[in-house]
Design a protein around this motif. Sequence first.
Motif, PDB file in Angstrom:
ATOM      1  N   ARG A   1       0.855  -1.809  -0.226  1.00 23.56           N
ATOM      2  CA  ARG A   1       0.140   0.084   0.178  1.00 23.56           C
ATOM      3  C   ARG A   1       0.559   1.349  -0.556  1.00 23.56           C
TER       4      ARG A   1
ATOM      5  N   LYS B   1     -10.540   6.724  12.221  1.00 23.37           N
ATOM      6  CA  LYS B   1      -9.999   5.897  11.174  1.00 23.37           C
ATOM      7  C   LYS B   1      -9.663   7.322   9.918  1.00 23.37           C
TER       8      LYS B   1
ATOM      9  N   ASN C   1      -6.759   8.756   0.698  1.00 11.28           N
ATOM     10  CA  ASN C   1      -6.613   8.060  -0.663  1.00 11.28           C
ATOM     11  C   ASN C   1      -5.187   8.806  -0.872  1.00 11.28           C
TER      12      ASN C   1
ATOM     13  N   PHE D   1     -14.521   1.206  -5.151  1.00 11.55           N
ATOM     14  CA  PHE D   1     -12.781   0.438  -5.336  1.00 11.55           C
ATOM     15  C   PHE D   1     -11.910   1.062  -4.549  1.00 11.55           C
TER      16      PHE D   1
ATOM     17  N   GLY E   1      -7.881   2.722  -3.553  1.00 10.77           N
ATOM     18  CA  GLY E   1      -7.256   3.567  -4.024  1.00 10.77           C
ATOM     19  C   GLY E   1      -6.002   2.580  -4.442  1.00 10.77           C
ATOM     20  N   PRO E   2      -6.313   1.869  -3.819  1.00 11.39           N
ATOM     21  CA  PRO E   2      -4.579   0.786  -4.063  1.00 11.39           C
ATOM     22  C   PRO E   2      -5.137  -0.184  -5.324  1.00 11.39           C
TER      23      PRO E   2
ATOM     24  N   ARG F   1      -5.825  -6.733  -3.655  1.00 17.72           N
ATOM     25  CA  ARG F   1      -6.421  -8.208  -4.102  1.00 17.72           C
ATOM     26  C   ARG F   1      -5.696  -8.985  -4.804  1.00 17.72           C
TER      27      ARG F   1
ATOM     28  N   GLN G   1     -19.955  -4.325  -2.760  1.00 18.96           N
ATOM     29  CA  GLN G   1     -19.259  -4.728  -3.554  1.00 18.96           C
ATOM     30  C   GLN G   1     -19.256  -6.513  -3.930  1.00 18.96           C
TER      31      GLN G   1
ATOM     32  N   ILE H   1     -13.208  -6.121   4.584  1.00 15.22           N
ATOM     33  CA  ILE H   1     -14.296  -6.277   3.009  1.00 15.22           C
ATOM     34  C   ILE H   1     -12.587  -6.253   2.327  1.00 15.22           C
ATOM     35  N   GLU H   2     -11.772  -6.418   1.845  1.00 13.02           N
ATOM     36  CA  GLU H   2     -11.059  -6.104   0.981  1.00 13.02           C
ATOM     37  C   GLU H   2     -10.165  -7.188   1.778  1.00 13.02           C
TER      38      GLU H   2
HETATM   39  P1  XMP Z   1     -12.377  -2.431   4.482  1.00 16.07           P
HETATM   40  O1  XMP Z   1     -11.178  -3.567   3.638  1.00 16.07           O
HETATM   41  O2  XMP Z   1     -11.811  -2.153   5.327  1.00 16.07           O
HETATM   42  O3  XMP Z   1     -13.204  -1.484   3.090  1.00 16.07           O
HETATM   43  O4  XMP Z   1     -12.956  -3.071   4.990  1.00 16.07           O
HETATM   44  C1  XMP Z   1     -13.541  -0.907   3.539  1.00 16.07           C
HETATM   45  C2  XMP Z   1     -14.469   0.176   2.793  1.00 16.07           C
HETATM   46  O5  XMP Z   1     -13.001   0.466   1.458  1.00 16.07           O
HETATM   47  C3  XMP Z   1     -12.090   0.475   0.521  1.00 16.07           C
HETATM   48  N1  XMP Z   1     -11.577   0.459   0.880  1.00 16.07           N
HETATM   49  C4  XMP Z   1     -10.538   1.994   0.112  1.00 16.07           C
HETATM   50  N2  XMP Z   1     -10.818   2.350  -1.257  1.00 16.07           N
HETATM   51  N3  XMP Z   1      -8.221   3.462  -0.405  1.00 16.07           N
HETATM   52  C5  XMP Z   1      -9.624   3.506  -0.963  1.00 16.07           C
HETATM   53  O6  XMP Z   1      -9.959   4.170  -1.295  1.00 16.07           O
HETATM   54  C6  XMP Z   1      -7.959   2.294   0.389  1.00 16.07           C
HETATM   55  O7  XMP Z   1      -7.072   2.242   0.569  1.00 16.07           O
HETATM   56  C7  XMP Z   1      -8.841   1.333   1.117  1.00 16.07           C
HETATM   57  N4  XMP Z   1      -9.174  -0.066   0.902  1.00 16.07           N
HETATM   58  C8  XMP Z   1      -9.912  -0.202   1.182  1.00 16.07           C
HETATM   59  C9  XMP Z   1     -12.565  -0.895   0.473  1.00 16.07           C
HETATM   60  O8  XMP Z   1     -13.120  -1.474  -1.036  1.00 16.07           O
HETATM   61  C10 XMP Z   1     -14.481  -1.028   0.855  1.00 16.07           C
HETATM   62  O9  XMP Z   1     -15.746  -0.871   0.218  1.00 16.07           O
END
Ligand code: XMP
Length: 518
Positions: free
Chosen positions: A304, A349, A353, A396, A398-399, A404, A439, A515-516
């Motif tokens: 990241r 948090k 981005n 979607f 940023g990274p 994935r 998603q 989620i990711e």
């Molecule tokens: P997680 O994985 O933390 O993701 O449950 C929650 C939501 O955020 C998205 N996501 C990101 N979006 N930059 C983004 O713009 C990021 O680094 C990033 N990491 C996770 C993820 O797709 C989900 O919708």
Amino acid sequence: MKNQVIVLDFGGQYTQLIARRVREEKVYCQVLSGDATVEEIKKAVDPVQGDVPAAIIFSGGPDSVYIPTAVLPDKGIFELGVPILGICYGMQAMAKVLGGRVIAGTESGGREYGPAEFTVKESSGILKGLGGRFRVIMSHGDAVETPPPGFDVLGSTEKTPVAAMGDPARRFYGVQFHPEVKHTENGRDILGNFLFHAAGMTPDWTTSQFIESSVARIRATVGDAKVISGVSGGVDSTVATVLVHKAVGDNLHCVLVDHGLLRKDEAKYVVASLAKLGIKVNLVNAQDRFLNALKGVTDPEKKRKIIGEEFIRVFEEEARKFGDIEYFVQGTIYPDVIESGSRLRAVIKSHHNVGGLPERMHLKLIEPIRELFKDEVRLVGRELGLPAEFINRHPFPGPGLGVRVLGEVTRDKLDTLREAQAILDEEIRAAGLYEKLWQAFCVIPGVRTVGVMGDSRTFGHLIAIRAVESEDAMTAHWAKLPYDLLERVSSRIVNEVQDVNRVVLDITSKPPSTIEWE
Ligand code: XMP
């Protein structure tokens, strides 16, 4: 026409909901920190709407108003001649500043958490048209013991004698309960009474009005300066960019960095969609650069970081080509603001981005949709002429696919993942489920397993499917996709995507998973 409400946030858990409920009544509403000064409040008011807001709402909050460090509203706010509604802590703060008495729940025996029976004493002001008893949601320790001079008690519960109060002459009202939560009966009527009866507003806030005033505001702020925007294809950054383009035209420079971690045909699609709206995007192909930088790296956080840093470098190089740029467009939306914390809120948090890019380049931020919720952003996008298909795309990260492809990111794994994702998207859309899911995506863990295809042994990739339902991504449930859909997806992936011989489904929710996968 003066129809803008300011919500002052004292750190309560429902502030976001208050703003949402006000907008549901078709009244424009903005949230400021509870310690905002009168000047800051006036500055936040859209000049089209006048010099002062049409009404102010004080949110709840975790403090006690009588402790020395408690944040209380600026006294001058009560002198603006603007109707005010205090909710929970907001009511207590109002009582304290105006000379009433607030006591601790331990003193009064009046702590209430959860449903309580509210009895109307006076069917006037915010309680106009309401009578008898109804259920309200309470969440307080302290309570107003004596309302300030000029206030009447409008209603009570068994444990809280002053559960609603009002000064009709100054149009100041307070409720100890939470009218913004669904489980408070008549909550909508109470807010409606405040907005339309006490404050005399009209429900006429629309997305086209929002567009008009935000374009005017951007124009006034930016003038002839140059603006840069990094588009990613995400709904938020696109809507923000289109708004700024409407305001400043060719002084906006759009950059799309293709880091090689985008979905299949994504860069082309984004460029074409924006071109239809007259916006030219400078597409920078930096795929090799990113892949080189990621070579051999397996640690998720390191990946990241590398993606973020490389993005900044590429973007900076592009920005320099445009000359003196002063502003940077950011598609921050209201939930991001809440998550990143206001001055009075614990940081849950931090969102980065763009990895500190604006500070590094000394750019000022323009965040035209920072007051909007996701569904409102989508409505604005529609009104701006973005096609529904674009507007309703899943978020979607940023990274990109970098989070994935587990382990080392390679071109092969990325290509495999892109093909699998395209099939999943196609089938989910065909089943009419795309818009019901937050998603749905594929993950390539980099694990190989044994299979048999034809009469030969294979040792191919495993693809995992992750599909979730969610309101805001803070929590999520794994989606119970129909078996026949899963069967089609699995069969198509192993048949059509080279080197994949197994498909599995992720059946965990968030929490405990995210989620990711990385
Ligand atoms: P997680 O994985 O933390 O993701 O449950 C929650 C939501 O955020 C998205 N996501 C990101 N979006 N930059 C983004 O713009 C990021 O680094 C990033 N990491 C996770 C993820 O797709 C989900 O919708």
